[in-house]
Scaffold this motif. Sequence first.
Motif, PDB file in Angstrom:
ATOM      1  N   PHE A 287       0.859  -1.195   0.000  1.00  7.75           N
ATOM      2  CA  PHE A 287       0.000   0.000   0.000  1.00  7.75           C
ATOM      3  C   PHE A 287       0.884   1.231   0.000  1.00  7.75           C
ATOM      4  N   VAL A 288       0.533   2.198  -0.806  1.00  8.20           N
ATOM      5  CA  VAL A 288       1.169   3.513  -0.662  1.00  8.20           C
ATOM      6  C   VAL A 288       0.144   4.606  -0.934  1.00  8.20           C
ATOM      7  N   TRP A 289       0.236   5.636  -0.147  1.00  6.06           N
ATOM      8  CA  TRP A 289      -0.603   6.846  -0.288  1.00  6.06           C
ATOM      9  C   TRP A 289       0.207   7.805  -1.152  1.00  6.06           C
ATOM     10  N   ARG A 290      -0.355   8.155  -2.323  1.00  2.15           N
ATOM     11  CA  ARG A 290       0.361   9.070  -3.208  1.00  2.15           C
ATOM     12  C   ARG A 290      -0.394  10.391  -3.327  1.00  2.15           C
ATOM     13  N   THR A 291       0.357  11.465  -3.325  1.00  3.20           N
ATOM     14  CA  THR A 291      -0.247  12.775  -3.585  1.00  3.20           C
ATOM     15  C   THR A 291       0.406  13.423  -4.801  1.00  3.20           C
ATOM     16  N   ARG A 292       1.736  13.302  -4.855  1.00  2.84           N
ATOM     17  CA  ARG A 292       2.504  13.973  -5.929  1.00  2.84           C
ATOM     18  C   ARG A 292       2.455  13.162  -7.224  1.00  2.84           C
ATOM     19  N   GLY A 293       2.980  13.753  -8.314  1.00  2.00           N
ATOM     20  CA  GLY A 293       3.133  13.027  -9.578  1.00  2.00           C
ATOM     21  C   GLY A 293       1.836  12.340  -9.978  1.00  2.00           C
ATOM     22  N   VAL A 294       1.934  11.034 -10.260  1.00  2.00           N
ATOM     23  CA  VAL A 294       0.755  10.325 -10.745  1.00  2.00           C
ATOM     24  C   VAL A 294      -0.355  10.216  -9.695  1.00  2.00           C
ATOM     25  N   GLY A 295      -0.044  10.557  -8.458  1.00  2.00           N
ATOM     26  CA  GLY A 295      -1.096  10.623  -7.427  1.00  2.00           C
ATOM     27  C   GLY A 295      -2.145  11.668  -7.791  1.00  2.00           C
ATOM     28  N   LEU A 296      -1.688  12.736  -8.441  1.00  2.00           N
ATOM     29  CA  LEU A 296      -2.571  13.788  -8.984  1.00  2.00           C
ATOM     30  C   LEU A 296      -3.548  14.385  -7.979  1.00  2.00           C
ATOM     31  N   VAL A 297      -3.143  14.360  -6.708  1.00  2.00           N
ATOM     32  CA  VAL A 297      -4.038  14.913  -5.677  1.00  2.00           C
ATOM     33  C   VAL A 297      -4.140  16.430  -5.807  1.00  2.00           C
ATOM     34  N   HIS A 298      -3.054  17.041  -6.266  1.00  2.00           N
ATOM     35  CA  HIS A 298      -3.034  18.504  -6.325  1.00  2.00           C
ATOM     36  C   HIS A 298      -3.330  19.032  -7.732  1.00  2.00           C
ATOM     37  N   ASP A 299      -3.927  18.195  -8.543  1.00  2.00           N
ATOM     38  CA  ASP A 299      -4.250  18.598  -9.914  1.00  2.00           C
ATOM     39  C   ASP A 299      -5.736  18.309 -10.142  1.00  2.00           C
ATOM     40  N   ALA A 300      -6.405  19.284 -10.740  1.00  2.00           N
ATOM     41  CA  ALA A 300      -7.872  19.179 -10.893  1.00  2.00           C
ATOM     42  C   ALA A 300      -8.302  18.000 -11.758  1.00  2.00           C
ATOM     43  N   ARG A 301      -7.350  17.486 -12.578  1.00  2.00           N
ATOM     44  CA  ARG A 301      -7.723  16.391 -13.486  1.00  2.00           C
ATOM     45  C   ARG A 301      -8.247  15.160 -12.756  1.00  2.00           C
ATOM     46  N   MET A 302      -7.655  14.858 -11.585  1.00  2.00           N
ATOM     47  CA  MET A 302      -8.111  13.666 -10.856  1.00  2.00           C
ATOM     48  C   MET A 302      -9.548  13.868 -10.371  1.00  2.00           C
ATOM     49  N   HIS A 303      -9.825  15.061  -9.873  1.00  2.00           N
ATOM     50  CA  HIS A 303     -11.173  15.392  -9.387  1.00  2.00           C
ATOM     51  C   HIS A 303     -12.199  15.170 -10.501  1.00  2.00           C
ATOM     52  N   THR A 304     -11.864  15.660 -11.687  1.00  2.00           N
ATOM     53  CA  THR A 304     -12.770  15.506 -12.843  1.00  2.00           C
ATOM     54  C   THR A 304     -12.865  14.038 -13.240  1.00  2.00           C
ATOM     55  N   PHE A 305     -11.709  13.361 -13.250  1.00  2.00           N
ATOM     56  CA  PHE A 305     -11.653  11.968 -13.702  1.00  2.00           C
ATOM     57  C   PHE A 305     -12.583  11.062 -12.895  1.00  2.00           C
ATOM     58  N   ILE A 306     -12.590  11.233 -11.583  1.00  2.00           N
ATOM     59  CA  ILE A 306     -13.414  10.338 -10.751  1.00  2.00           C
ATOM     60  C   ILE A 306     -14.872  10.806 -10.711  1.00  2.00           C
ATOM     61  N   GLY A 307     -15.130  12.008 -11.229  1.00  2.00           N
ATOM     62  CA  GLY A 307     -16.504  12.515 -11.207  1.00  2.00           C
ATOM     63  C   GLY A 307     -16.930  12.958  -9.822  1.00  2.00           C
ATOM     64  N   ALA A 308     -15.976  13.527  -9.073  1.00  2.00           N
ATOM     65  CA  ALA A 308     -16.290  13.983  -7.710  1.00  2.00           C
ATOM     66  C   ALA A 308     -17.196  15.215  -7.753  1.00  2.00           C
ATOM     67  N   ASP A 309     -17.939  15.398  -6.650  1.00  2.00           N
ATOM     68  CA  ASP A 309     -18.787  16.586  -6.543  1.00  2.00           C
ATOM     69  C   ASP A 309     -17.915  17.809  -6.283  1.00  2.00           C
ATOM     70  N   GLN A 310     -18.510  18.974  -6.505  1.00  2.00           N
ATOM     71  CA  GLN A 310     -17.837  20.242  -6.280  1.00  2.00           C
ATOM     72  C   GLN A 310     -17.339  20.359  -4.836  1.00  2.00           C
ATOM     73  N   ASN A 311     -18.105  19.793  -3.885  1.00  3.36           N
ATOM     74  CA  ASN A 311     -17.755  19.937  -2.459  1.00  3.36           C
ATOM     75  C   ASN A 311     -16.797  18.845  -1.969  1.00  3.36           C
ATOM     76  N   GLN A 312     -16.276  18.036  -2.879  1.00  6.28           N
ATOM     77  CA  GLN A 312     -15.340  16.985  -2.450  1.00  6.28           C
ATOM     78  C   GLN A 312     -13.910  17.363  -2.817  1.00  6.28           C
ATOM     79  N   LYS A 313     -13.012  17.125  -1.854  1.00  8.44           N
ATOM     80  CA  LYS A 313     -11.597  17.417  -2.091  1.00  8.44           C
ATOM     81  C   LYS A 313     -10.832  16.092  -2.137  1.00  8.44           C
ATOM     82  N   VAL A 314     -10.000  15.932  -3.153  1.00  3.54           N
ATOM     83  CA  VAL A 314      -9.196  14.705  -3.237  1.00  3.54           C
ATOM     84  C   VAL A 314      -8.066  14.802  -2.203  1.00  3.54           C
ATOM     85  N   VAL A 315      -7.971  13.790  -1.342  1.00  4.03           N
ATOM     86  CA  VAL A 315      -6.961  13.804  -0.269  1.00  4.03           C
ATOM     87  C   VAL A 315      -5.851  12.787  -0.544  1.00  4.03           C
ATOM     88  N   GLY A 316      -6.215  11.680  -1.145  1.00  4.47           N
ATOM     89  CA  GLY A 316      -5.182  10.669  -1.381  1.00  4.47           C
ATOM     90  C   GLY A 316      -5.525   9.778  -2.547  1.00  4.47           C
TER      91      GLY A 316
END
Length: 186
Positions: free
Chosen positions: A130-159
Motif C-alpha cells: 500500500f502507498v498513499w500518493r499525492t505527488r506526480g501520478v497521485g494527482l491529488v493537487h491537480d484538478a484532473r483527478m477530481h474531474t476523472f473520478i466525477g467527484a462533486d464540487q464539495n469533495q476534495k481529493v486527499v489521497g
Amino acid sequence: MTVIEALKNRRAIRNYTTQPVEKEKIEQILQAATYAPNDRMREPWHFYVLQDDAMKRYEKMASSYLQERFPTKPHLVESSLKVVQTTPVAIVVTADMVENDEDATADNIFAVCSAIMSMWLAAEELGLGFVWRTRGVGLVHDARMHTFIGADQNQKVVGTIFIGYPEEQELKDKKRTSFEEKTTWL
Ligand SMILES: Cc1cc2nc3c(=O)[nH]c(=O)nc-3n(C[C@H](O)[C@H](O)[C@H](O)COP(=O)(O)O)c2cc1C
C-alpha cells in the motif's frame, strides 16, 4: 501482531506482482476506513475504486498530465506511467468540504487522513502492499483527478492509494527521528 508492532512494521510498498487483489480484501480495507474517528460523525469520506478498465483510463489521464508537466523528460514520464501500469488497484479518497466553514472542512480532511491510515494498517494485515500518493501520478493537487473520478464540487481529493500484492524487495531500514527530539513536555 499488536497495534504497536503493526505501526512499526508498516511501510510504503510501491512495487507489486501481477496477482489480482480479491474484491473481499478491497472491501475489508474500505470497511476499516469507516471505523476512523471523525468530528460530529460527519463521516466525510468517499472512496473511488479503480481497477481494470478504469486503471487504463487513469493511465491515459496520467500520461497527458505527465507529458504536459515534464515535456523534456520522457524517461520520467515513462517510469511514472509504469507505476500506474503495474498497479492492480487504486483508491482515490475524498473529503467533504463544508460550505463557509473552514474549520469543519479542515476537520473533515483530518478524519479522512485517519481513515487512510486505518486502510494502510488493514492492508498490512491482509498481506497487501500500500502507498498513499499525492505527488506526480497521485494527482491529488491537480484538478484532473477530481474531474476523472466525477467527484462533486464539495469533495476534495486527499489521497490516491495504490494497492497490490508486494513484490519481493529489500526495504531500507525505517529511519525516524526519536520522539524525544519531536516532543516538548509542558
Ligand atoms: C500525505 C502523504 C503523501 C505521500 N505522497 C507520496 C507520493 O506522492 N509518492 C510516493 O511515492 N510516496 C508518497 N507517500 C509515502 C511516503 O513517501 C512514505 O510514507 C515515506 O517515505 C515513509 O516511508 P514508510 O511509509 O515506509 O515509513 C506519501 C505519504 C503521505 C503520508
